[in-house]
Write a protein that holds these residues in place. Structure first.
Motif, short mmCIF file in Angstrom:
data_model
loop_
_atom_site.label_atom_id
_atom_site.label_comp_id
_atom_site.label_asym_id
_atom_site.label_seq_id
_atom_site.Cartn_x
_atom_site.Cartn_y
_atom_site.Cartn_z
N GLN A 1 63.29 17.95 52.10
CA GLN A 1 64.50 18.53 52.67
C GLN A 1 64.51 18.39 54.19
O GLN A 1 65.54 18.08 54.78
N ALA A 2 63.38 18.62 54.81
CA ALA A 2 63.30 18.52 56.27
C ALA A 2 63.61 17.11 56.74
O ALA A 2 64.35 16.91 57.72
N ALA A 3 63.07 16.11 56.05
CA ALA A 3 63.32 14.72 56.43
C ALA A 3 64.78 14.36 56.23
O ALA A 3 65.39 13.67 57.08
N VAL A 4 65.36 14.81 55.13
CA VAL A 4 66.76 14.52 54.84
C VAL A 4 67.67 15.22 55.86
O VAL A 4 68.64 14.63 56.36
N ALA A 5 67.36 16.47 56.18
CA ALA A 5 68.17 17.22 57.15
C ALA A 5 68.13 16.56 58.52
O ALA A 5 69.17 16.40 59.18
N GLN A 6 66.96 16.17 58.96
CA GLN A 6 66.82 15.53 60.27
C GLN A 6 67.60 14.22 60.32
O GLN A 6 68.31 13.94 61.29
N ALA A 7 67.48 13.43 59.26
CA ALA A 7 68.18 12.16 59.21
C ALA A 7 69.69 12.36 59.18
O ALA A 7 70.45 11.62 59.81
N TYR A 8 70.14 13.38 58.45
CA TYR A 8 71.59 13.59 58.33
C TYR A 8 72.20 14.09 59.63
O TYR A 8 73.29 13.66 60.01
N LEU A 9 71.51 14.98 60.32
CA LEU A 9 72.02 15.43 61.61
C LEU A 9 72.13 14.27 62.60
O LEU A 9 73.09 14.17 63.36
N ALA A 10 71.13 13.38 62.57
CA ALA A 10 71.17 12.20 63.44
C ALA A 10 72.34 11.30 63.05
O ALA A 10 73.05 10.75 63.91
N GLN A 11 72.58 11.17 61.74
CA GLN A 11 73.69 10.36 61.26
C GLN A 11 75.03 10.95 61.69
O GLN A 11 75.94 10.22 62.13
N LEU A 12 75.16 12.26 61.60
CA LEU A 12 76.41 12.91 62.03
C LEU A 12 76.64 12.71 63.53
O LEU A 12 77.77 12.52 63.96
N GLY A 13 75.56 12.75 64.30
CA GLY A 13 75.68 12.57 65.73
C GLY A 13 76.21 11.19 66.12
O GLY A 13 76.85 11.03 67.16
N LYS A 14 75.95 10.21 65.28
CA LYS A 14 76.39 8.84 65.54
C LYS A 14 77.72 8.50 64.85
O LYS A 14 78.24 7.40 65.03
N SER A 15 78.23 9.44 64.07
CA SER A 15 79.40 9.15 63.24
C SER A 15 80.70 9.08 64.02
O SER A 15 81.66 8.45 63.56
N GLY A 16 80.76 9.75 65.17
CA GLY A 16 82.00 9.78 65.94
C GLY A 16 83.04 10.73 65.40
O GLY A 16 84.18 10.76 65.89
N LEU A 17 82.68 11.55 64.42
CA LEU A 17 83.64 12.50 63.85
C LEU A 17 83.94 13.65 64.80
O LEU A 17 85.01 14.26 64.72
N TRP A 18 83.00 13.96 65.66
CA TRP A 18 83.18 15.06 66.59
C TRP A 18 83.02 14.55 68.02
O TRP A 18 82.17 13.70 68.30
N SER A 19 83.82 15.07 68.92
CA SER A 19 83.74 14.65 70.32
C SER A 19 82.63 15.37 71.07
O SER A 19 82.18 14.92 72.11
N LYS A 20 82.18 16.50 70.52
CA LYS A 20 81.12 17.28 71.16
C LYS A 20 79.78 17.00 70.47
O LYS A 20 79.74 16.57 69.32
N PRO A 21 78.68 17.29 71.15
CA PRO A 21 77.35 17.06 70.56
C PRO A 21 77.08 17.96 69.36
O PRO A 21 77.62 19.07 69.27
N ILE A 22 76.25 17.49 68.45
CA ILE A 22 75.82 18.28 67.31
C ILE A 22 74.78 19.29 67.80
O ILE A 22 73.79 18.92 68.43
N VAL A 23 74.99 20.57 67.51
CA VAL A 23 74.06 21.60 67.97
C VAL A 23 73.40 22.36 66.80
O VAL A 23 72.55 23.22 67.04
N THR A 24 73.80 22.06 65.58
CA THR A 24 73.14 22.69 64.44
C THR A 24 71.64 22.41 64.49
O THR A 24 71.23 21.26 64.69
N ALA A 25 70.84 23.45 64.32
CA ALA A 25 69.40 23.31 64.43
C ALA A 25 68.73 23.29 63.06
O ALA A 25 69.28 23.79 62.08
N ILE A 26 67.56 22.68 63.02
CA ILE A 26 66.69 22.79 61.85
C ILE A 26 65.65 23.84 62.20
O ILE A 26 64.90 23.69 63.16
N GLU A 27 65.63 24.92 61.44
CA GLU A 27 64.73 26.04 61.74
C GLU A 27 63.63 26.13 60.69
O GLU A 27 63.89 25.94 59.50
N PRO A 28 62.40 26.42 61.11
CA PRO A 28 61.32 26.60 60.13
C PRO A 28 61.56 27.85 59.29
O PRO A 28 62.15 28.83 59.77
N TYR A 29 61.11 27.79 58.07
CA TYR A 29 61.33 28.92 57.17
C TYR A 29 60.53 30.14 57.59
O TYR A 29 59.34 30.06 57.89
#
Length: 227
Positions: free
Chosen positions: A148-176
Motif C-alpha cells: 500500500q505504501a509503494a502504491v500510495a507514493q507512486a499514485y501521489l507522484a502520478q497525480l502531481g504530474k497529471s496536470g489536473l490541478w494547478s496547485k501542488p499536491i499536499v496530501t501526505a503519507i502518514e505512518p500508522y
C-alpha cells in the motif's frame, strides 16, 4: 433511555460537527487510473484515509463494492485526546479518518485511491477540505503494509504530474499509529441522517459522483457497521 442532558450534548455536537462557512462545493475530478497497480494477496485488507469530515469519507466508501467495513475515527494522536470534542479544539495531531476493510479481489487499493481523489478529497488543500478548516481535516493516506505504501507514493507522484490541478499536491503519507473509533453517533452518519444539511450539501453529491463516475464500483445500498 439516555438522560436529556446527554441527548442535548450529542445533538449540539452533531450540529457543530463538520460545519464551516458556506462556500461552493468542489467539483469531482476524473483522476487517472493508477499506473502502479496494487499487487495484493487474497484475503481482506485494511487501510486508513483522511480527507476532511469523516462523514463523507465513510459515506462514499460505504457505497463501494468490495468494502466490507468503514469506521469513522481518529488517527495520528494519543489515546487521551481521541474524542470528538477534543479533536475539534485543535492541537491533538489527530485527523478525522476512516478505517476501511476491503476485499482486493473486488476492489484493489489503487482503485480505492482513484475513487478517493476523484470524488472525496482535493489533494491540493492544506489542512482543510470543503468548508472545514484545521489540521484535523487534513488529507492523508495511512498505508497498512509495504505494498500500500509503494502504491500510495507512486499514485501521489502520478497525480502531481497529471496536470489536473494547478496547485501542488499536499496530501501526505502518514505512518500508522493507533486508530480510535469515533463516538457512536458519528458511525453510519449519512445513512442515519440523510436529510442533514451538511450531508445534503457536501456529501450526497460525492456519492452521486461515485455512482456516475464509477458505476462498476458503486453499490446502491449503504454498508452499515452491522453489515
Amino acid at each position: 433511555m439516555k438522560p436529556v442532558a446527554t441527548l442535548l450534548i450529542a445533538g449540539s455536537l452533531m450540529l457543530s460537527a463538520c460545519a464551516g462557512p458556506a462556500i461552493a462545493a468542489e467539483e469531482p475530478v476524473d483522476a487517472p487510473a493508477a499506473t502502479r497497480v496494487a499487487k495484493e494477496n487474497k484475503g481482506l485488507k485494511t487501510a486508513i484515509f483522511a480527507g476532511g469530515c469523516f462523514w463523507g469519507v465513510e459515506g462514499v466508501f460505504s457505497h463501494v463494492k468490495g468494502v466490507t467495513s468503514a469506521v469513522s475515527g481518529f488517527h495520528g494522536g494519543a489515546a487521551g485526546t481521541a474524542k470528538y470534542d477534543r479533536i475539534i479544539s485543535g492541537g491533538t495531531a489527530h485527523a478525522e479518518s476512516v478505517k476501511i476493510t476491503y476485499d482486493p479481489a473486488v476492489v484493489r487499493y489503487d482503485e480505492l485511491l482513484r475513487i478517493f481523489f476523484s470524488v472525496v478529497a482535493d489533494p491540493t488543500l492544506k489542512n482543510r477540505q470543503g468548508p472545514d478548516v484545521g489540521t484535523h481535516y487534513r488529507s492523508a493516506l495511512v498505508p497498512m503494509n509495504k505494498e500500500q505504501a509503494a502504491v500510495a507514493q507512486a499514485y501521489l507522484a502520478q497525480l502531481g504530474k497529471s496536470g489536473l490541478w494547478s496547485k501542488p499536491i499536499v496530501t501526505a503519507i502518514e505512518p500508522y499509529r493507533a486508530f480510535y473509533p469515533a463516538e457512536g453517533y458519528h458511525q453510519d452518519f449519512m445513512a442515519k441522517n440523510p436529510r442533514h444539511g451538511y450531508i445534503l450539501r457536501w456529501d450526497k453529491p460525492k456519492v452521486e459522483a461515485l455512482k456516475a463516475m464509477f458505476p462498476n464500483h458503486y453499490r446502491s445500498t449503504f454498508l452499515t457497521d452491522a453489515g
